[in-house]
Design an enzyme around this catalytic site. Structure first.
Site, PDB file in Angstrom:
ATOM      1  N   GLU A 185      25.624  40.542   9.876  1.00  0.00           N
ATOM      2  CA  GLU A 185      26.040  41.828   9.324  1.00  0.00           C
ATOM      3  C   GLU A 185      25.670  42.983  10.247  1.00  0.00           C
ATOM      4  O   GLU A 185      24.827  42.846  11.132  1.00  0.00           O
ATOM      5  CB  GLU A 185      25.399  42.045   7.950  1.00  0.00           C
ATOM      6  CG  GLU A 185      25.908  41.080   6.917  1.00  0.00           C
ATOM      7  CD  GLU A 185      25.310  41.293   5.542  1.00  0.00           C
ATOM      8  OE1 GLU A 185      25.787  40.633   4.614  1.00  0.00           O
ATOM      9  OE2 GLU A 185      24.368  42.101   5.382  1.00  0.00           O
ATOM     10  N   GLU A 216      31.705  31.363   9.653  1.00  0.00           N
ATOM     11  CA  GLU A 216      32.765  30.479  10.110  1.00  0.00           C
ATOM     12  C   GLU A 216      33.401  31.003  11.390  1.00  0.00           C
ATOM     13  O   GLU A 216      33.676  30.249  12.329  1.00  0.00           O
ATOM     14  CB  GLU A 216      33.848  30.326   9.031  1.00  0.00           C
ATOM     15  CG  GLU A 216      33.332  29.798   7.714  1.00  0.00           C
ATOM     16  CD  GLU A 216      32.925  30.890   6.726  1.00  0.00           C
ATOM     17  OE1 GLU A 216      32.158  31.812   7.106  1.00  0.00           O
ATOM     18  OE2 GLU A 216      33.357  30.823   5.566  1.00  0.00           O
TER      19      GLU A 216
END
Length: 153
Positions: free
Chosen positions: A49, A60
């Site tokens: 993040e 992913e």
């Protein structure tokens, strides 16, 4: 345990390990991903993040970008995803977000074969198997642009 079950368990364990490295101070939602390549090697990623939320990266996508950086994008055979709220007492299965489903579709089309997607609870006690076509029906990808997969040398 069959060889396939053992391979899935190992892939889920690798995703769980990657989840532990998630940088998720804003959402407090950690995700790990593990990609198994055709030769059996595994590449992992975790969500990363950013204070500017739009710049955050999903686990992913991190894992698949790492695979591509190794020149192995067409070698993706399976992907495991594990995630959940940090410090949660309940275990839920997470599935890839829409963006990740699109990136997985790209990998599948470039690989020219179906890629199994395993979604697991944080403990790894529950695992479901999915196909890209089920997660992202009517997907848009390289074939829609007339692009045929080619292997990088």
């Amino acid at each position: 345990m069959s060889k396939t079950d053992e391979q899935v368990a190992q892939l889920v364990a690798a995703a769980r390990g990657a989840m532990a490295h998630a940088h998720a101070p804003y959402s407090r939602f950690a995700v790990g991903a593990a990609v198994r390549l055709t030769d059996g090697s595994v590449v992992t990623g975790c969500n990363f993040e950013n204070a500017s939320y739009g710049l955050s990266l999903c686990a992913e996508t991190v894992a698949l970008a790492s695979v591509n950086a190794q020149g192995r994008f067409a070698d993706v055979a399976a992907i495991a995803v594990v995630g959940g709220a940090m410090d949660a007492t309940e275990e839920a299965l997470v599935t890839p977000c829409g963006r990740c489903r699109q990136v997985m579709n790209e990998a599948e089309q470039m690989a020219g074969r179906a890629i199994a997607i395993y979604c697991a609870s944080p403990s790894g006690s529950r695992v479901t198997e999915h196909r890209i076509a089920d997660l992202l029906p009517h997907a848009f990808g390289p074939a829609d642009l007339g692009i045929t997969p080619t292997r990088k040398s």
